[in-house]
Design a protein around this motif. Structure first.
Motif, PDB file in Angstrom:
ATOM      1  N   GLU A 164       0.835  -1.207   0.000  1.00  0.00           N
ATOM      2  CA  GLU A 164       0.000   0.000   0.000  1.00  0.00           C
ATOM      3  C   GLU A 164       0.867   1.252   0.000  1.00  0.00           C
ATOM      4  OE1 GLU A 164      -3.325   2.554   2.443  1.00  0.00           O
ATOM      5  OE2 GLU A 164      -2.444   0.782   3.397  1.00  0.00           O
ATOM      6  N   TRP A 179      -7.643  -0.207  -3.127  1.00  0.00           N
ATOM      7  CA  TRP A 179      -8.884   0.288  -2.546  1.00  0.00           C
ATOM      8  C   TRP A 179      -8.619   0.946  -1.182  1.00  0.00           C
ATOM      9  CZ3 TRP A 179     -13.273   0.542  -5.291  1.00  0.00           C
ATOM     10  CH2 TRP A 179     -13.351  -0.217  -6.450  1.00  0.00           C
ATOM     11  N   LYS A 180      -7.726   0.360  -0.395  1.00  0.00           N
ATOM     12  CA  LYS A 180      -7.475   0.906   0.951  1.00  0.00           C
ATOM     13  C   LYS A 180      -6.803   2.272   0.888  1.00  0.00           C
ATOM     14  CE  LYS A 180      -5.554  -0.357   5.468  1.00  0.00           C
ATOM     15  NZ  LYS A 180      -4.757   0.859   5.671  1.00  0.00           N
ATOM     16  N   ARG A 188      -7.352   4.734  -0.809  1.00  0.00           N
ATOM     17  CA  ARG A 188      -8.294   5.838  -0.960  1.00  0.00           C
ATOM     18  C   ARG A 188      -8.698   6.425   0.393  1.00  0.00           C
ATOM     19  NH1 ARG A 188      -7.952   3.505  -5.673  1.00  0.00           N
ATOM     20  NH2 ARG A 188      -9.011   4.374  -7.486  1.00  0.00           N
ATOM     21  N   THR A 189      -8.708   5.572   1.395  1.00  0.00           N
ATOM     22  CA  THR A 189      -8.984   6.051   2.749  1.00  0.00           C
ATOM     23  C   THR A 189      -7.770   6.761   3.341  1.00  0.00           C
ATOM     24  OG1 THR A 189     -10.498   4.194   3.107  1.00  0.00           O
ATOM     25  CG2 THR A 189      -9.689   5.331   5.068  1.00  0.00           C
ATOM     26  N   ASP A 190      -6.596   6.260   2.980  1.00  0.00           N
ATOM     27  CA  ASP A 190      -5.359   6.754   3.618  1.00  0.00           C
ATOM     28  C   ASP A 190      -4.693   7.919   2.891  1.00  0.00           C
ATOM     29  OD1 ASP A 190      -5.770   4.782   5.482  1.00  0.00           O
ATOM     30  OD2 ASP A 190      -4.482   3.323   4.468  1.00  0.00           O
TER      31      ASP A 190
END
Length: 286
Positions: A207, A280-281, A283-285
């Motif tokens: 990530e 996908w993750k 996008r939050t971070d």
């Protein structure tokens, strides 16, 4: 006085030329090129139910779209490995559009009502889309590896060989991570050389590499485009899976599938599978 010859043709000559143009006995016709005789005579309903033809045609056309999808996925994976990214992006965009066609196919099948399906279901025996070798190759090509999914193809050595090859090969995402590493991104070593038969496990390190790309898209434009193509692809795949489960529930409720799976309960579990988790993750971070 003009010396040019008249180009006027008699009606008889025009009819003769049109007939000659429509005569394909000495050359390849549209039907010959597409082998339409074989395709259009490949539907053999086993029940007296009118709606079985819909069931057969829907699944046969889906298999044809999946054949094209595999053709594009395999080529795109090779292009990413060879850093031919423009070609890969075009192929991945096409795969996403193919999935849209497959979503629409479920919409057509949803016109089959429960009594209509019940009338033909006994004639299906244990045959099920769960046994589709092409679908399994797609799942494996996208990284959803599961050794148990080889078993449904054990009775066909030729199909088993194809599925097994997809099972043992790096997935589209595996090759994408290798590409990031070649471009200097710090992808963890255990995600670059691993047992490709094992399910992919999300990594904070992976990530972090993608976050570098997404925080500086102009510095990593090709990798940024790749990340978005993968996002498009998984977005379309989720819709395909969702339409599958809702159509099955609409037609058979919570009955077990003909292939022995739990039917809707099994398909709902597949909705939770994330193919490219770090993309996908992040996008939050961000």
């Amino acid at each position: 006085m003009s010396t040019e010859k008249s180009t006027d043709k008699s009606p008889e000559k025009i009819v003769h030329e049109e007939k000659a143009q429509l005569d394909f006995s000495a050359s390849m016709s549209y039907g010959d090129y597409l082998h339409l005789d074989e395709i259009l005579n490949a539907q053999h309903p086993l029940s007296p139910a009118h709606d079985e033809m819909l069931f057969i045609v829907q699944h046969q056309t889906s298999e044809l779209w999946m054949k094209l999808m595999l053709h594009e996925l395999r080529a795109a994976t090779t292009c990413i490995a060879e850093e031919k990214l423009a070609d890969a992006f075009k192929m991945l965009a096409r795969v996403s559009r193919i999935m849209e066609q497959l979503v629409s196919a479920w919409t057509v099948l949803s016109t089959m009502t429960p009594p209509e399906y019940t009338a033909m279901r006994p004639y299906l025996a244990n045959s099920s889309g769960f046994q589709s070798a092409q679908y399994r190759c797609i799942e494996f090509a996208l990284g959803n590896k599961n050794a148990a999914m080889l078993k449904p193809h054990a009775h066909r050595p030729d199909l088993l060989a194809q599925v097994d090859a997809a099972y043992r090969s790096p997935s589209l995402y595996d090759e994408s991570l290798k590409l990031l590493a070649r471009h200097g991104l710090p992808v963890p070593a255990d995600h670059l050389e691993r047992d490709w038969t094992q399910p992919y496990e999300a990594s904070d390190g992976v990530e972090a590499a993608w976050l570098t790309v997404y925080r500086n898209p102009h510095d990593h434009w090709d990798l940024y485009q790749l990340g978005e193509k993968l996002t498009d692809l998984e977005d379309a795949f989720r819709l395909w899976r969702f339409r599958h489960v809702t159509t099955v529930e609409r037609v058979i409720g919570f009955k077990r599938g003909t292939g022995g799976t739990g039917g809707v309960s099994y398909l709902r579990k597949m909705l939770d599978v994330v193919l490219f988790p770090e993309i996908w993750k992040l996008r939050t971070d961000l």
